[in-house]
Design an enzyme around this catalytic site. Structure first.
Site, PDB file in Angstrom:
ATOM      1  N   GLU A 213      -0.774   1.809   3.951  1.00 11.59           N
ATOM      2  CA  GLU A 213       0.327   2.608   3.437  1.00 11.59           C
ATOM      3  C   GLU A 213       0.634   3.716   4.445  1.00 11.59           C
ATOM      4  OE1 GLU A 213       0.175   2.852  -0.733  1.00 11.59           O
ATOM      5  OE2 GLU A 213      -1.967   2.538  -0.813  1.00 11.59           O
ATOM      6  N   HIS A 220      -3.841   9.165  -1.847  1.00  9.98           N
ATOM      7  CA  HIS A 220      -3.901   7.862  -1.179  1.00  9.98           C
ATOM      8  C   HIS A 220      -4.813   7.906   0.040  1.00  9.98           C
ATOM      9  CE1 HIS A 220      -0.142   7.116  -3.447  1.00  9.98           C
ATOM     10  NE2 HIS A 220      -0.597   5.879  -3.463  1.00  9.98           N
ATOM     11  N   SER A 359      -5.038  -0.439 -12.501  1.00 10.64           N
ATOM     12  CA  SER A 359      -4.013  -1.431 -12.824  1.00 10.64           C
ATOM     13  C   SER A 359      -4.723  -2.706 -13.236  1.00 10.64           C
ATOM     14  CB  SER A 359      -3.125  -1.745 -11.620  1.00 10.64           C
ATOM     15  OG  SER A 359      -2.130  -0.767 -11.486  1.00 10.64           O
ATOM     16  N   ARG A 407     -10.306   7.787  -7.000  1.00  8.23           N
ATOM     17  CA  ARG A 407      -9.439   8.412  -8.019  1.00  8.23           C
ATOM     18  C   ARG A 407     -10.243   8.743  -9.272  1.00  8.23           C
ATOM     19  NH1 ARG A 407      -3.586   6.164  -7.711  1.00  8.23           N
ATOM     20  NH2 ARG A 407      -3.269   6.344  -5.457  1.00  8.23           N
TER      21      ARG A 407
HETATM   22  P1  ATP Z   1      -0.319   3.737  -6.482  1.00  6.60           P
HETATM   23  O1  ATP Z   1       0.937   3.291  -7.193  1.00  6.60           O
HETATM   24  O2  ATP Z   1      -0.938   4.957  -7.067  1.00  6.60           O
HETATM   25  O3  ATP Z   1      -0.146   3.819  -4.992  1.00  6.60           O
HETATM   26  P2  ATP Z   1      -1.081   0.984  -6.647  1.00  6.60           P
HETATM   27  O4  ATP Z   1      -0.394   0.567  -7.896  1.00  6.60           O
HETATM   28  O5  ATP Z   1      -0.496   0.650  -5.333  1.00  6.60           O
HETATM   29  O6  ATP Z   1      -1.390   2.566  -6.694  1.00  6.60           O
HETATM   30  P3  ATP Z   1      -3.117  -0.948  -7.208  1.00  6.60           P
HETATM   31  O7  ATP Z   1      -2.787  -1.983  -6.219  1.00  6.60           O
HETATM   32  O8  ATP Z   1      -2.669  -1.112  -8.605  1.00  6.60           O
HETATM   33  O9  ATP Z   1      -2.584   0.452  -6.655  1.00  6.60           O
HETATM   34  O10 ATP Z   1      -4.696  -0.668  -7.100  1.00  6.60           O
HETATM   35  C1  ATP Z   1      -5.536  -0.409  -8.225  1.00  6.60           C
HETATM   36  C2  ATP Z   1      -6.103   0.993  -8.175  1.00  6.60           C
HETATM   37  O11 ATP Z   1      -6.709   1.249  -6.906  1.00  6.60           O
HETATM   38  C3  ATP Z   1      -5.044   2.077  -8.309  1.00  6.60           C
HETATM   39  O12 ATP Z   1      -4.756   2.324  -9.666  1.00  6.60           O
HETATM   40  C4  ATP Z   1      -5.719   3.259  -7.655  1.00  6.60           C
HETATM   41  O13 ATP Z   1      -6.640   3.890  -8.526  1.00  6.60           O
HETATM   42  C5  ATP Z   1      -6.521   2.611  -6.532  1.00  6.60           C
HETATM   43  N1  ATP Z   1      -5.777   2.665  -5.276  1.00  6.60           N
HETATM   44  C6  ATP Z   1      -4.804   1.841  -4.862  1.00  6.60           C
HETATM   45  N2  ATP Z   1      -4.343   2.166  -3.666  1.00  6.60           N
HETATM   46  C7  ATP Z   1      -5.043   3.246  -3.277  1.00  6.60           C
HETATM   47  C8  ATP Z   1      -5.035   4.066  -2.117  1.00  6.60           C
HETATM   48  N3  ATP Z   1      -4.200   3.818  -1.105  1.00  6.60           N
HETATM   49  N4  ATP Z   1      -5.892   5.095  -2.055  1.00  6.60           N
HETATM   50  C9  ATP Z   1      -6.745   5.350  -3.069  1.00  6.60           C
HETATM   51  N5  ATP Z   1      -6.818   4.611  -4.194  1.00  6.60           N
HETATM   52  C10 ATP Z   1      -5.972   3.572  -4.296  1.00  6.60           C
HETATM   53 MG    MG Z   2      -1.115  -0.175  -9.623  1.00  6.21          MG
END
Ligand code: ATP
Ligand code: MG
Length: 433
Positions: A213, A220, A359, A407
């Protein structure tokens, strides 16, 4: 050092050898104190200059702060000492001297900026507060593992070097794998699903995920720890039950086993969430966000929840809550839609409460629908053949989720920045240490 006594277990009347770091030296003239710090706490070492050997006094009082020292002597009761006891030394040895110029002050008296702390994490984690966070993080992972065991799931580890990403796209870090293009895995999603169709049925994994990202936010990371769960023969409601159980277990573990660390961090009101986490539908969520009046424009069906909307709703609800029944189009294709309302997805998010923590959802386990989903997403189903083909050999209905490990610690301790919960964060600025 088998004969080493920790500072916390030194009792009056004992002859001990303690080893640790020279935390502080206080020279009051005729008398001087060396404070030795180890993992368990600190102890005062007393030097009476006139009554003791000059060399001993010199070694103990002129040692540079943060040097590693070993002190042998008698433990005596001393009311005025910070811990009620002190050591009267017979010998002091400097095991590893420290430079007098330190990049940061481990006693915490002088604040350092986060980048300086991260550049010098070893020294930073000599501070009680920083250390406490990582002891709590360890307890979170320990209690999560125990909760997973209670749920009857088997711990797995899956590859982090992969030929294709979970959802494809720009969030992948490419690498070279013996001349062939490969990627760092962004999620164990596909592998854990493959395992619910194996004889294991119910699995969990705690491991790294990699997300390329671009954005730099306080929540993040480019490398994070994902706490994943996936189970055969459960639906999304049961998956949410399991999720709640694991999150609650983490809070309970910390409340039960980290009293000192919470105290160090100043949490005298640490609470384990007591109520069941409310489950709001996406529709209810956008209505409630709109009703807060916090957004400039009203949300309409199909919008993703903006960060300010999540914050407003989190404040409104005041604790963990699930958002369920999302529009299918904004949830990933591998999440199953309701059979009777295909515009609605069984996907869910858990909010904690101002940011997304989890998620999850029930998964599409029917081969034809799954392959259609890949195509609709613009992905080549052929590239995912290793995954989809197993759906032709008896894939049970299944559901699961992923908790962001950092998180979880961040929201539990109300940390201002997710980097506080990672030893060596990977972000746009940091690739080393
Ligand atoms: P967000 O919308 O907050 O960027 P996401 O929907 O992209 O998260 P998911 O792919 O659903 O993230 O990943 C499941 C979980 O992993 C998220 O709910 C979050 O707690 C954690 N997570 C995802 N991406 C990151 C990141 N770049 N850094 C830290 N934690 C992350
Ligand atoms: Mg998510």
């Amino acid at each position: 050092m088998n004969d080493r006594t920790t500072t916390a277990s030194a009792e009056p009347g004992d002859d001990v050898t303690v080893a640790g770091w020279a935390h502080e030296i206080r020279d009051l003239g005729g008398i001087a104190f060396l404070i030795v710090r180890d993992k368990t706490g600190k102890i005062q070492v007393k030097f009476e200059k006139d009554a003791m050997d000059d060399e001993l006094v010199e070694t103990g009082t002129e040692v540079a702060r943060e040097s590693v020292v070993s002190v042998t002597g008698a433990v005596e009761e001393e009311e005025r000492a910070p811990t009620g006891v002190e050591i009267v030394p017979d010998s002091v040895e400097v095991i590893a001297p420290a430079d007098p110029e330190l990049p940061l002050d481990p006693s915490g008296k002088v604040d350092a900026e986060l980048p300086t702390r991260l550049d010098n994490r070893t020294l930073d984690l000599r501070r009680e507060e920083a250390k406490a966070i990582f002891e709590i993080r360890a307890e979170v992972l320990r209690s999560a593992r125990e909760a997973f065991r209670e749920l009857g799931s088997t711990e797995i580890t899956t590859p982090k070097i992969v030929a294709t990403g979970t959802e494809g796209g720009t969030e992948l870090f490419p690498i070279t794998y013996f001349g062939q293009e490969a990627f760092m895995n962004q999620s164990p999603q596909l592998f854990k699903q493959l395992m619910v169709g194996s004889g294991l049925e119910r699995v969990f994994e705690i491991g790294p995920i990699f997300r390329a990202e671009e954005h730099n936010t306080p929540r993040h990371l480019n490398e994070a720890t994902s706490i994943d769960f996936e189970s055969a023969f459960i639906d999304h409601e049961e998956a949410m039950d399991a999720c709640e159980q694991v999150v609650r277990a983490a809070y309970e573990g910390v409340a039960a086993n980290c009293a000192d660390q919470l105290d160090t961090l100043g949490y005298d009101d640490f609470e384990v969430p007591d109520e069941a986490f409310p489950r709001l539908t996406y529709e209810e969520a956008i209505e409630r966000i709109n009703a807060t009046g916090e957004l400039d424009t009203q949300l309409v069906w199909g919008d993703d929840l903006p960060t300010e909307g999540e914050k407003a709703l989190g404040t409104d609800v005041g604790g963990h809550y699930f958002v369920t029944d999302w529009p299918s189009e904004i949830k990933p294709f591998y999440i199953k839609d309701y059979d009777d309302e295909t515009e609605l997805s069984t996907g869910f998010d858990l909010m904690a409460p101002n940011m997304e923590l989890v998620s999850g959802g029930q998964r599409e386990h029917r081969y034809d629908q799954l392959v259609e989903g890949f195509e609709a997403q613009g992905l080549d189903p052929e590239a995912f053949d290793y995954y989809t083909k197993m759906f032709r050999y008896g894939m049970p209905p299944h559901a699961g989720w992923a908790i962001g490990g950092e998180r979880l610690v961040m929201t539990m301790l109300d940390l201002p920045n997710i980097r506080e919960a990672v030893l060596f964060p990977r972000d746009r600025q940091r690739l080393s240490p």
